[in-house]
Design a protein around this motif. Structure first.
Motif, PDB file in Angstrom:
ATOM      1  N   ASP A  19      33.950  48.136  45.058  1.00  0.00           N
ATOM      2  CA  ASP A  19      32.998  47.326  44.295  1.00  0.00           C
ATOM      3  C   ASP A  19      32.228  48.175  43.287  1.00  0.00           C
ATOM      4  O   ASP A  19      31.970  47.735  42.160  1.00  0.00           O
ATOM      5  CB  ASP A  19      32.025  46.654  45.273  1.00  0.00           C
ATOM      6  CG  ASP A  19      31.066  45.718  44.575  1.00  0.00           C
ATOM      7  OD1 ASP A  19      31.545  44.769  43.913  1.00  0.00           O
ATOM      8  OD2 ASP A  19      29.839  45.931  44.674  1.00  0.00           O
ATOM      9  N   SER A  20      31.854  49.395  43.684  1.00  0.00           N
ATOM     10  CA  SER A  20      31.042  50.254  42.807  1.00  0.00           C
ATOM     11  C   SER A  20      31.873  51.013  41.782  1.00  0.00           C
ATOM     12  O   SER A  20      31.362  51.383  40.724  1.00  0.00           O
ATOM     13  CB  SER A  20      30.249  51.260  43.657  1.00  0.00           C
ATOM     14  OG  SER A  20      29.375  50.604  44.546  1.00  0.00           O
ATOM     15  N   PHE A  21      33.140  51.257  42.105  1.00  0.00           N
ATOM     16  CA  PHE A  21      34.015  52.014  41.208  1.00  0.00           C
ATOM     17  C   PHE A  21      35.312  51.219  40.993  1.00  0.00           C
ATOM     18  O   PHE A  21      36.356  51.543  41.557  1.00  0.00           O
ATOM     19  CB  PHE A  21      34.320  53.389  41.804  1.00  0.00           C
ATOM     20  CG  PHE A  21      33.094  54.231  42.052  1.00  0.00           C
ATOM     21  CD1 PHE A  21      32.593  55.046  41.050  1.00  0.00           C
ATOM     22  CD2 PHE A  21      32.433  54.186  43.273  1.00  0.00           C
ATOM     23  CE1 PHE A  21      31.460  55.826  41.270  1.00  0.00           C
ATOM     24  CE2 PHE A  21      31.298  54.951  43.495  1.00  0.00           C
ATOM     25  CZ  PHE A  21      30.805  55.766  42.489  1.00  0.00           C
ATOM     26  N   PRO A  22      35.240  50.161  40.183  1.00  0.00           N
ATOM     27  CA  PRO A  22      36.363  49.211  40.082  1.00  0.00           C
ATOM     28  C   PRO A  22      37.557  49.710  39.268  1.00  0.00           C
ATOM     29  O   PRO A  22      38.656  49.168  39.390  1.00  0.00           O
ATOM     30  CB  PRO A  22      35.719  48.000  39.413  1.00  0.00           C
ATOM     31  CG  PRO A  22      34.581  48.558  38.619  1.00  0.00           C
ATOM     32  CD  PRO A  22      34.062  49.719  39.408  1.00  0.00           C
ATOM     33  N   LYS A  23      37.356  50.729  38.438  1.00  0.00           N
ATOM     34  CA  LYS A  23      38.450  51.200  37.583  1.00  0.00           C
ATOM     35  C   LYS A  23      39.194  52.369  38.250  1.00  0.00           C
ATOM     36  O   LYS A  23      38.643  53.043  39.125  1.00  0.00           O
ATOM     37  CB  LYS A  23      37.918  51.637  36.221  1.00  0.00           C
ATOM     38  CG  LYS A  23      37.189  50.512  35.464  1.00  0.00           C
ATOM     39  CD  LYS A  23      36.674  51.005  34.120  1.00  0.00           C
ATOM     40  CE  LYS A  23      35.978  49.878  33.363  1.00  0.00           C
ATOM     41  NZ  LYS A  23      35.507  50.303  32.028  1.00  0.00           N
TER      42      LYS A  23
END
Length: 432
Positions: free
Chosen positions: A258-262
């Protein structure tokens, strides 16, 4: 002023009389007082006794105990603090097995009240962390899987509260100026214990009421919500001076996604952050043009232009379709999240432990890492399975354990032998 007593000025103000009149009451021994640092102090109990026996005194202002936020837990058989602290039992610690006298690490078999009394002169103000998981006042006996009695929890209600209170007064004097205490307790009686701890340590030194998820959700048939948590009360000897190492908690897999979607082809998961910050830099480097663009109005570059160029050359600046630069921030660089006051450390079932109510080692590790340093001294005077001592030893802390259960003592000796932990074993011998 000592927080456990009233000064002469406090008494005078409360009774709306002069300081000299209070002194006369003390000289005539109508008001009991003790000298502390050359000044008279009156305990709360002695002041209450004075009020009840002197109807001629004008109606005083409402007296609240200074350490309990306007509430005071009273019950039959409540001892005076001075009596608790000044009582000197006749007894000593008898050595059972000295494995390494140069180490402070010891396990003492005996009633922790008398053991603490015996140890206090040597360890006063020297303990950085206390963790205790006392009986919960359930009125039950607790046995292991083979039905061997581990300990009895027969003290209930006011008897239980006074049992805890007496030991808390002693434990407070063990704590260093940077020390903390964590008391693990059931919610059914924990709120009463909270008031006792306010009295002993001062409500201003209360830090957290931690909810601990102890088991899977329950499906009781009674008309109530399921009870699958207990509580840990966290106090400091001196708030804001206590050891606090701010141990972070790693993100869960879901939180990381969720915090690092890429996803970067080399460095893994990432997100992007703006490279500018609020505020205008008029003459400095961070207010000037970089790569043909200026910072947005009212803002400046978060980094020097040289650093921005370096990041861009490394491919760590992501440019949007409309030419907006943002810095890449990677999941593997994340330092963890702040621990909150709800902890999910479930206990193992009775068939998986050596001692009933044995606590989760990860829970103890969190407490010890956050609230002590290497070589700090830790006390657990309800040692039980010895889990606190075991984890403290693994984390290079010094420790003292106390328990009066034969099964506790046997389990700890077996565990220490298995883990090759050196410990000096003692028992308390009473000569009263």
């Amino acid at each position: 002023m000592d927080n456990n007593f009233l000064t002469v000025d406090d008494v005078a103000k409360t009774l709306k009389i002069t300081r000299q009149t209070v002194s006369k009451y003390i000289q005539k021994k109508e008001l009991n007082a003790v000298k502390i640092n050359k000044n008279y102090r009156v305990s709360y109990q002695d002041f209450e006794n004075f009020l009840s026996s002197n109807s001629m005194v004008s109606e005083p202002e409402t007296l609240y105990l200074k350490k309990s936020r306007n509430c005071y837990l009273d019950y039959e058989g409540k001892s005076n603090e001075i009596e608790i602290l000044n009582y000197k039992p006749l007894g000593y610690l008898k050595s059972i097995n000295d494995e390494n006298q140069s180490l402070p690490n010891k396990m003492v078999f005996g009633d922790n009240y008398y053991v603490l009394k015996t140890l206090l002169p040597k360890y006063k103000n020297k303990v950085d962390l206390i963790y205790i998981d006392p009986p919960f006042g359930t009125g039950l006996n607790f046995s292991n899987i083979e039905n061997d009695l581990a300990y009895s929890d027969k003290l209930v209600n006011s008897e239980f509260l006074e049992f805890i209170r007496k030991r808390l007064f002693l434990l407070r004097d063990f704590l260093s100026d940077n020390g903390s205490i964590y008391l693990h307790i059931d919610k059914k009686i924990g709120h009463y214990v909270k008031i006792i701890m306010d009295e002993v340590f001062g409500y201003e030194n209360f830090i957290n009421d931690i909810t601990r998820i102890k088991c899977n959700p329950k499906n009781f048939s009674r008309n109530a919500y399921g009870n699958y948590s207990d509580m840990i009360l966290f106090y400091a000897k001196n708030r804001d001076k206590n050891i606090w190492n701010e141990i972070k908690e790693p993100l869960t897999k879901e939180e990381e996604i969720d915090s690092f979607p890429k996803i970067h082809p080399v460095y893994g998961r990432y997100t992007t952050n703006p490279i500018h910050a609020p505020g205008i830099t008029i003459d400095g480097d961070t207010g000037k043009e970089w790569k043909g663009i200026l910072p947005p109005k009212g803002r400046h570059w978060r980094y020097s232009r040289e650093e921005l160029t370096r990041l861009d050359d490394l491919g760590l600046i992501e440019w949007s379709e409309n030419g907006n630069p943002r810095k890449m921030v990677f999941a593997n660089e994340h330092k963890g999240k702040k621990v909150q006051d709800v902890w999910n450390f479930k206990d193992k079932g009775l068939s998986y432990v050596d001692y009933p109510t044995q606590k989760n080692h990860d829970l103890l590790k969190r407490i010890i890492l956050n609230s002590s340093n290497k070589d700090s001294l830790i006390i657990d005077c309800f040692a039980g399975s010895g889990s606190t001592l075991l984890v403290a030893n693994q984390l290079n802390r010094n420790w003292i354990g106390i328990d009066n259960s034969n099964q506790s003592f046997d389990v700890i000796k077996q565990t220490f032998k298995k883990e090759k932990i050196k410990c000096n074993f003692y028992e308390y011998v009473s000569i009263d």
